[in-house]
Design a protein around this motif. Sequence first.
Motif, PDB file in Angstrom:
ATOM      1  N   ASP A  24      29.139   9.328  18.798  1.00  0.00           N
ATOM      2  CA  ASP A  24      29.682  10.577  19.356  1.00  0.00           C
ATOM      3  C   ASP A  24      31.213  10.593  19.349  1.00  0.00           C
ATOM      4  N   THR A  25      31.828   9.760  18.515  1.00  0.00           N
ATOM      5  CA  THR A  25      33.298   9.713  18.507  1.00  0.00           C
ATOM      6  C   THR A  25      33.880  10.644  17.458  1.00  0.00           C
ATOM      7  N   ARG A  26      33.057  11.091  16.521  1.00  0.00           N
ATOM      8  CA  ARG A  26      33.516  12.012  15.488  1.00  0.00           C
ATOM      9  C   ARG A  26      32.518  13.161  15.398  1.00  0.00           C
ATOM     10  N   ALA A  27      33.019  14.374  15.453  1.00  0.00           N
ATOM     11  CA  ALA A  27      32.135  15.532  15.428  1.00  0.00           C
ATOM     12  C   ALA A  27      32.811  16.675  14.697  1.00  0.00           C
ATOM     13  N   VAL A  28      32.009  17.468  13.984  1.00  0.00           N
ATOM     14  CA  VAL A  28      32.493  18.684  13.335  1.00  0.00           C
ATOM     15  C   VAL A  28      31.474  19.782  13.618  1.00  0.00           C
ATOM     16  N   PHE A  29      31.899  21.039  13.417  1.00  0.00           N
ATOM     17  CA  PHE A  29      31.033  22.176  13.669  1.00  0.00           C
ATOM     18  C   PHE A  29      31.033  23.091  12.455  1.00  0.00           C
ATOM     19  N   THR A  30      29.901  23.730  12.206  1.00  0.00           N
ATOM     20  CA  THR A  30      29.802  24.627  11.062  1.00  0.00           C
ATOM     21  C   THR A  30      30.578  25.915  11.321  1.00  0.00           C
ATOM     22  N   ASP A  31      31.115  26.496  10.246  1.00  0.00           N
ATOM     23  CA  ASP A  31      31.900  27.724  10.366  1.00  0.00           C
ATOM     24  C   ASP A  31      30.989  28.943  10.211  1.00  0.00           C
ATOM     25  N   GLN A  32      31.591  30.116   9.970  1.00  0.00           N
ATOM     26  CA  GLN A  32      30.834  31.353   9.887  1.00  0.00           C
ATOM     27  C   GLN A  32      29.899  31.393   8.670  1.00  0.00           C
ATOM     28  N   GLN A  33      30.114  30.508   7.725  1.00  0.00           N
ATOM     29  CA  GLN A  33      29.225  30.411   6.574  1.00  0.00           C
ATOM     30  C   GLN A  33      28.221  29.276   6.716  1.00  0.00           C
TER      31      GLN A  33
ATOM     32  N   MET B 153      31.931  29.142  35.341  1.00  0.00           N
ATOM     33  CA  MET B 153      31.593  29.973  34.178  1.00  0.00           C
ATOM     34  C   MET B 153      32.641  29.723  33.097  1.00  0.00           C
ATOM     35  N   ASN B 154      32.223  29.077  32.021  1.00  0.00           N
ATOM     36  CA  ASN B 154      33.121  28.736  30.924  1.00  0.00           C
ATOM     37  C   ASN B 154      32.888  29.677  29.747  1.00  0.00           C
ATOM     38  N   PHE B 155      33.917  30.425  29.392  1.00  0.00           N
ATOM     39  CA  PHE B 155      33.852  31.325  28.247  1.00  0.00           C
ATOM     40  C   PHE B 155      34.623  30.704  27.083  1.00  0.00           C
ATOM     41  N   PHE B 156      33.969  30.597  25.943  1.00  0.00           N
ATOM     42  CA  PHE B 156      34.592  30.051  24.740  1.00  0.00           C
ATOM     43  C   PHE B 156      34.697  31.173  23.712  1.00  0.00           C
ATOM     44  N   THR B 157      35.906  31.556  23.385  1.00  0.00           N
ATOM     45  CA  THR B 157      36.117  32.673  22.474  1.00  0.00           C
ATOM     46  C   THR B 157      36.011  32.216  21.018  1.00  0.00           C
ATOM     47  N   LEU B 158      35.939  33.185  20.120  1.00  0.00           N
ATOM     48  CA  LEU B 158      35.840  32.886  18.690  1.00  0.00           C
ATOM     49  C   LEU B 158      36.998  32.000  18.256  1.00  0.00           C
ATOM     50  N   SER B 159      36.720  31.110  17.324  1.00  0.00           N
ATOM     51  CA  SER B 159      37.736  30.163  16.883  1.00  0.00           C
ATOM     52  C   SER B 159      37.912  30.227  15.377  1.00  0.00           C
ATOM     53  N   PRO B 160      39.146  30.089  14.884  1.00  0.00           N
ATOM     54  CA  PRO B 160      39.359  30.061  13.430  1.00  0.00           C
ATOM     55  C   PRO B 160      38.661  28.859  12.805  1.00  0.00           C
ATOM     56  N   ALA B 161      38.214  29.023  11.588  1.00  0.00           N
ATOM     57  CA  ALA B 161      37.503  27.957  10.883  1.00  0.00           C
ATOM     58  C   ALA B 161      38.212  27.635   9.573  1.00  0.00           C
ATOM     59  N   PHE B 162      38.379  26.332   9.306  1.00  0.00           N
ATOM     60  CA  PHE B 162      38.964  25.894   8.042  1.00  0.00           C
ATOM     61  C   PHE B 162      37.982  26.130   6.900  1.00  0.00           C
ATOM     62  N   SER B 163      38.502  26.205   5.710  1.00  0.00           N
ATOM     63  CA  SER B 163      37.660  26.292   4.523  1.00  0.00           C
ATOM     64  C   SER B 163      37.348  24.872   4.062  1.00  0.00           C
ATOM     65  N   PRO B 164      36.115  24.438   4.176  1.00  0.00           N
ATOM     66  CA  PRO B 164      35.815  23.041   3.840  1.00  0.00           C
ATOM     67  C   PRO B 164      35.940  22.714   2.361  1.00  0.00           C
ATOM     68  N   ASP B 165      35.850  23.740   1.486  1.00  0.00           N
ATOM     69  CA  ASP B 165      35.911  23.439   0.047  1.00  0.00           C
ATOM     70  C   ASP B 165      37.316  23.625  -0.525  1.00  0.00           C
ATOM     71  N   GLY B 166      38.297  23.922   0.356  1.00  0.00           N
ATOM     72  CA  GLY B 166      39.669  24.041  -0.104  1.00  0.00           C
ATOM     73  C   GLY B 166      40.052  25.410  -0.609  1.00  0.00           C
ATOM     74  N   GLN B 167      39.063  26.279  -0.844  1.00  0.00           N
ATOM     75  CA  GLN B 167      39.345  27.641  -1.281  1.00  0.00           C
ATOM     76  C   GLN B 167      39.652  28.510  -0.055  1.00  0.00           C
ATOM     77  N   THR B 168      40.492  29.510  -0.226  1.00  0.00           N
ATOM     78  CA  THR B 168      40.811  30.396   0.886  1.00  0.00           C
ATOM     79  C   THR B 168      39.641  31.328   1.160  1.00  0.00           C
ATOM     80  N   ASP B 169      39.085  31.226   2.380  1.00  0.00           N
ATOM     81  CA  ASP B 169      37.966  32.073   2.781  1.00  0.00           C
ATOM     82  C   ASP B 169      38.501  33.291   3.522  1.00  0.00           C
ATOM     83  N   PHE B 170      37.840  34.409   3.317  1.00  0.00           N
ATOM     84  CA  PHE B 170      38.223  35.646   3.993  1.00  0.00           C
ATOM     85  C   PHE B 170      36.954  36.356   4.443  1.00  0.00           C
TER      86      PHE B 170
END
Length: 805
Positions: free
Chosen positions: A44-53, A222-239
Amino acid sequence: MIKQVLFAAFFAAWGFHLQAQVLTVRDSATGAPLVGASIYDQGDTRAVFTDQQGKADIASLEGSDQITIRFLGYQTLVFSFEALRSKGFEVGLSVNPFSIGEISVSALRWQQDAREVPHKVRTIRQKEVWLQNPQTAADLLGASGEVFIQKSQQGGGSPMIRGFATNRVLITVDGVRMNTAIFRSGNLQNVISLDPCATERTEVIFGPGAILYGSDAIGGVMNFFTLSPAFSPDGQTDFGVNAALRYASANQEKTAHADIRVGGRKWALLTSATYTDYGDLRMGAYGPDEYLRTRYVERINGKDSVRANPDPLIQKPTGYDQINLMQKIRFDMGNNWDVQVGAHYSATSDYSRYDRLIRPRGNTLRSAEWDYGPQKWAMTNLEIGHSSRVKGIYDQLKARLAYQFFEESRIERNLNSATRLIRTEQVNAYSANLDLLKKWNPSSTLFYGAEFVFNKVGSTGQDENIVSGAVAPGAPRYPDGAGWHSYGAYLTYAYKPQYQWTFQTGIRYGQFGLDAEFDDAFYPFPFEEVRQRAGALTGSIGAVHTNAWGLQMSGNLSTGFRAPNVDDMGKVFESTPGAVVVPNPDLGPEYAWNADLGFAKAFGDRVKADLTAFYTLLNKALVRRPFTLNGQDSILYDGERSRVEAIQNAAQAHVWGIQAGLEVQLENGVGFIARFNYQKGEEELDDGSTAPLRHAPPWYGATHLTYTKGRLRGDLYTVYSGGFAFEDLAPEEQAKDYLYARDEEGQPWSPGWITLNFKAMVEIGPHLVLSAGLENIADVRYRPYSSGLTGPGRNLLLGVRWRGV
């Protein structure tokens, strides 16, 4: 030539290597990407999360023998890195609604399996929000079936959790404390500043959260987590562009939302905007006549006139509009450093405090005007995260710096009075948080950190003559320039000696202070200033056990506290029916002792049941009690003789109750979900007797019959609440008889109610989503306990959403 070929081959191979380490997680049935799925290694020392894709770069997990992929409501899968490579870095998860555990990020401010948390946590995901289509963040909480919402006006929503509310429950946004020094004991509406359309998930922690969150976290967090920017994992600019439109008939609501995402490999940004226009709210046709809006005040030719309402079902005036804006920028700084900057802004128009506008005086109405001015909230925050790969004092670090600005105002004028009272408050709030995680070995984890909070309160008053236009200084609500601060440090230790057992214990020490100077230009206070300093020590200990039959049992003992704030100690006269509240400089913190006992069991893949029992004792409770000012127990205020009251450490209160849930998955996508909450609270009075606790509502809950088939979801459900007879109402509620129906003896009481509702959502291809619903199908006229606003009548909802990702 050979060098050029090798050079090109090298970069092609390297590009393939980068592409190959991008994992895609989808719904195995529909193929839809799963957004926010967590992927972490064995420690549990390294974690990543999936983006909008549904994509995530898992290069940092290369070489791991055990990589866990988890998403709420789906089966958890575990692979080695090489096994994922052999699958082409494509994984499909199957729906499993009966998983007892779920990922909870906020319970210890870090990702943690809810099966290892000894207190109850409820997570509300964005997918659930889009189906239910809540109009405000308060409605979002209420849709969970486990948080009771009180409304004094349409521009409001005060959450009640386990018999506590207002400044005894805590709100955080992206880990930043939202409660301020002027959060009062009366009902609050600050939660509506948050945008449900820009909320990725919401987590409600039930019971004291003082170890991590400090003051105010007594009933829950009550913890609210707003939308977060996501990196492009393949290096291409995602839009990507997401957009939504919604309409509701009960208040002619019209909402438009859009968010734009742009992401590169090392940078990402997100922009979100939502605008909503609410008309006057229509109540149901069938119910108590006392709730009807039969008359209202209108100023005609320079005179106040009480007019008959042509449609008593229309709660006039309750309409308003609101805008929410958010901008986030995120940078990958390398070496596992992640930096994110956010800016939030929310503002409403003026909106009427409806419960005060229906308050009578004799045979007519008391107020000609009672409005809240625009409620404004702005936050700028910086969040820095780091995952360390070398031995040191932490494995993960998260630091937050935040500045918030709050503005609210009250505008009131009595019927046939020429004087309009305008009171404006502003709060500048600064905070700093440092949270660290250290995993000593596979079974022992240390969570520790520190927090600093400072609030500066500005308060002004104006008295305006609406006939002559003359403006004179008026008495402010609070001492202008008052300051409130707190700082503390915490340490929590989690021990998991084997799969069946988890132990958790923690401690926190905090100091708080308040500084205020009182101006005697309006009232002859017997003191000129307040300087207070105090500290509080809180702790918790809990355990979770899962036996061989899959029964999960949890127990937790915890304490909490609430430090008196500027509203408690320095409020400069607030009128309530027959009373005025004055400052009291001799206040100390109130303390809570809490016990939880929980059970959860999944019976195969068809049935899941859970039950939690709790008890909370509140000692030295800050309550409103009779007081004297310069030796007088009553004074003439606003033209009438009123008794003098003040907030005092004068009582003991206790709350106990249960929270229960049942989920059943039938054949062919049909499901059944039920949530039930019962709480009973009592407060000690001056004579030693007890009375019902104001913020402990009647039993309430929700029952859902759901259907899921491919891209179609349906939900036929009821929402219900018990009632309170006159003797079950708190004394403060009995005094507000104009809010309630009348029993056979003419006494106020709160009737129980139930509504029948239906929602549906269908995905038309990968981008278009249509939703519709009909709330309160039977057109019931109901008013939730302690509310001034009657609930919406039959309400048609229509929504369309575009997912351009």
